[in-house]
Each structure stands twice: as structure tokens, then as C-alpha cells.
Design an enzyme around this catalytic site. Structure first.
Site, short mmCIF file in Angstrom:
data_model
loop_
_atom_site.label_atom_id
_atom_site.label_comp_id
_atom_site.label_asym_id
_atom_site.label_seq_id
_atom_site.Cartn_x
_atom_site.Cartn_y
_atom_site.Cartn_z
N LYS A 24 0.76 -1.19 -0.04
CA LYS A 24 0.09 0.01 0.05
C LYS A 24 0.85 1.32 -0.01
CE LYS A 24 -3.83 2.11 2.62
NZ LYS A 24 -4.60 2.03 3.87
N SER A 100 -9.62 2.08 3.40
CA SER A 100 -8.93 2.79 2.38
C SER A 100 -7.77 1.76 1.31
CB SER A 100 -8.02 3.84 3.28
OG SER A 100 -7.26 3.11 3.96
N SER A 124 -9.86 -0.41 7.48
CA SER A 124 -9.38 -0.10 6.29
C SER A 124 -8.58 -1.31 5.59
CB SER A 124 -8.24 0.89 6.13
OG SER A 124 -8.81 2.20 6.40
#
Length: 382
Positions: A24, A100, A124
Site C-alpha cells: 500500500k 482505504s 481499512s
């Protein structure tokens, strides 16, 4: 639309069979900027060194294939990103991928990589994993290093893995957490005492969770956590305060997405009294979860109360805050929590079944998930 922000090949060049993993874009990789998928950080300098979790993966022989897309600044649940593009939901391209860590969940679900790392501040990892039909683990808070992870100061955020199977989840944890014990994560979990939490969720999702537990053959009992709603609200207060502290300086730059700009400015209004009250809820709710886990080994509940909405509905203004009602409380308390996909009757989509364990007993959570995985596949767990 790609799950990746940038693709490259790093590490394990001497092994053609090296497992692949994506990272990420809130986690530092040396030589690449950490932009958090935001125009406001697009010109960030390259990270001078790897985040600790990245270095550990490389040392363990993993091959990093790129940085994944995400909801801007890790401050949203839809995964929609008009600057970098919105990753595809592998279960249904019309639906949001969740945020997210949208790109990490998407990349795993689309089988672009064996695994991915994400971060989980208010759901997330678990939210996108449930949306995209993959497994996602939020470890016990503080157990996995956040050195080289944005934001650098947090009381909620955890680094954790996505994968399509529990064996891979365990392999990633062995790489990023030096204290993780494979024998405990792969032990026989058939005698686990399971507390099934009564929560508000769509009937088909609640039935899917109950059926998975039935097929796994666990000794189960119904339980309640009275402070779930209060913990959800308190978690929102804390994440607002901490996100403003980390990224509030970007509010005046004119480069943020509209949704992030408005949410960030609203977060600035969090008062000291509100934060103090939230911290009191944190203490009380944590104690309540601990007491519940004295009476059973793990707690089980749906990951999300409903299936992910469509991208069109999200853009039209349909609220998604309720997506995190069953996951955000366990960020506040710090307990390890994992989501695993389970079939929904008469649907091609899968729901998320969430397993919550005692602090520090991440391996037990993984063992229970592996047992459920095996039971649903019709094979022996061990």
C-alpha cells in the site's frame, strides 16, 4: 482500472517461484515516493529507506511487485479515487472496492499477486477485504512495526496482510512479525469456544456467518457487546483527531479531492472534550471485549452489515459510514481481527465473517480462520 499506482520488481530475483506481494502506498519503499494516492503528495521525495515490514519481506524472500492504490490519505471507506483511479472490485466491478486499502484488496482478488500489505485504522484492511471477497488481517495494535508507515503517530493504525488463503496470510505474518508462531497459527482449532455476537446486519449476511460456524462444528454461544455503538462513534472521534494532526497542513493546498478536503476540515472541529470522552469509551469498551473473551476464545460477527454499494450510489451521495460499524470498534480496543469470505445463499457474492481474538493471540485468530476455510472447502482442517 489498475489496483497498482506503480509496478516494479523488487527482491528475490534468484527465485522464479518467489511469492509476490504488493505494498500500500502509505508504506515506504526506498527509492519511491510515498504519496498516499494524493495529488497533494504527488511531488514527495523518494523514501530514503524501506519501512521495517518491507525490509522483513525482502529478507524473507518475498518479491515486491509494486505499490497499490488507495483511498486518498487513507481517509475514506469507498476506495473511490478520482486522482489515481478507482481499483476494480473483483466480486462485482459495479461495486465499490472499499477503503482505504482498496488497491491491495483488489490486487489480491484479481490474482495479480499472492498477497498484499495494507493498513487498518478504522477497518481499512477488513472493509476492502470483505468487499473484494478476500482474507484480511488486522493484527493486535502495536504487534507489527509501523516504522516507515504514514501517518507516523497513531493509536489506531495497524499494518496487516491480504491473501486468498490462510496459509499465505500465515506466511506473510511470519515475515513481518518476528514473534509470530507458525505452529500456533496452524494448530487444530476444532475445540475453540466461539462467541457469536448479536449485531445489526442484513439477514442474508447474518445467515451466511451462522452457517459457516455451523459447518465448522465449533462449540458456540450467543453473546452481546453493549458498547459497540459507542465504540464506533468514539473510534470516529479519535481517527478524526489523529488524521487532522497528521494531514491538516494539506487542507489549504488546494490539491485534495473534494471528499477528503471536506472530511479533513470537519475533522479539525474535534474538541479536546470530545477526544477525552472517546478515550473513556476506549477504556470501557476494551474492558468489555476482554471480559467477553474470558468466556470464550474468539468472537465472531459479520465484517460488514451489508454488501458494498455501487460506485454510482456512492458518487450520488449514499452514506457509507455504516460500513465500518462492526469493524471500527476493534481498532479502538486494539484486538486482533480477521475477515474471511463466506458464501451467501443464492448469491455470487461472498460476505465477510469477522473473527476477533484476545490481544496478542493473533495466531489463535488465524487458526480459527483456517479451520473455517477448510470446513467450507469440505476438507480436513489439519
Amino acid at each position: 482500472m489498475s489496483a497498482f499506482l506503480k509496478k516494479f520488481d523488487l527482491g528475490a530475483h534468484d527465485r522464479a517461484d518467489a511469492p509476490t506481494i504488493a505494498i500500500k502506498d502509505s508504506i515506504d519503499i526506498a527509492g519511491y515516493p510515498t504519496t498516499a494516492a494524493s495529488r497533494a503528495l504527488a511531488d514527495a521525495p523518494p523514501a530514503p529507506r524501506h519501512a521495517e515490514v518491507v525490509q522483513r519481506l525482502l529478507d524473507a524472500g518475498w518479491r515486491i511487485t509494486g505499490k497499490t492504490n488507495m483511498h486518498e490519505l487513507a481517509f475514506g471507506m469507498t476506495g473511490i479515487n478520482d486522482f489515481c483511479g478507482t481499483p476494480q472490485n473483483p466480486q462485482d466491478a459495479r461495486r465499490i472496492p472499499g477503503g482505504s486499502s482498496s488497491g491491495s484488496a483488489s490486487a489480491v482478488g484479481l490474482k495479480l499477486v499472492d498477497a498484499a500489505l495494507g493498513t487498518d485504522t478504522g477497518g481499512s484492511i477488513r472493509g476492502p477485504a470483505a468487499c473484494c471477497g478476500v482474507i484480511g488481517l488486522k493484527p493486535t495494535f502495536g504487534r507489527v512495526s509501523r516504522d516507515g508507515v504514514a501517518p507516523n503517530l497513531t493509536t489506531l493504525d495497524c499494518v496487516g496482510p491480504f491473501a486468498r488463503d490462510m496459509n499465505t496470510i500465515t506466511d506473510v505474518m511470519l515475515a513481518i512479525d518476528p514473534s509470530f508462531q507458525a505452529d500456533k497459527a496452524r494448530r487444530d482449532a476444532s475445540k475453540t469456544r466461539v462467541g457469536i455476537l448479536g449485531v445489526d446486519a442484513d439477514e442474508d449476511i447474518a445467515r451466511a456467518v451462522a452457517e459457516a460456524i455451523r459447518r465448522a462444528g465449533f462449540d458456540s454461544r450467543s453473546m452481546q457487546l453493549e458498547l459497540m455503538t459507542g465504540a464506533f462513534a468514539a473510534g470516529l472521534t479519535v481517527i478524526n483527531a489523529e488524521t487532522w494532526r497528521a494531514f491538516g497542513h494539506l487542507a489549504s493546498c488546494g490539491k485534495l479531492g473534494t471528499d477528503i478536503d471536506s472530511r479533513l476540515r470537519a475533522a479539525a472541529n474535534t474538541t479536546a472534550d470530545e477526544l477525552s470522552a472517546a478515550e473513556q469509551v476506549r477504556r470501557t469498551f476494551t474492558n468489555e471485549v476482554d471480559r467477553a473473551l474470558d468466556a470464550c476464545d474468539v468472537l465472531v460477527l459479520p465484517t460488514m452489515p451489508a454488501l458494498p454499494i455501487t460506485i454510482e450510489s456512492a458518487r450520488a451521495g449514499t452514506s457509507v459510514i455504516g460500513m465500518s460499524s462492526l469493524i471500527r470498534p476493534f481498532n479502538l480496543s486494539g484486538h486482533p481481527a480477521l475477515t474471511i469470505p463466506v458464501p451467501i445463499e443464492h448469491s455470487t457474492l461472498k460476505a465477510g465473517l469477522q473473527i476477533v481474538g484476545r490481544k496478542g493471540e493473533d495466531e489463535a485468530v488465524c487458526a480459527v480462520a483456517a479451520h473455517i476455510e477448510a470446513a467450507l472447502a469440505g476438507r480436513s482442517p489439519n
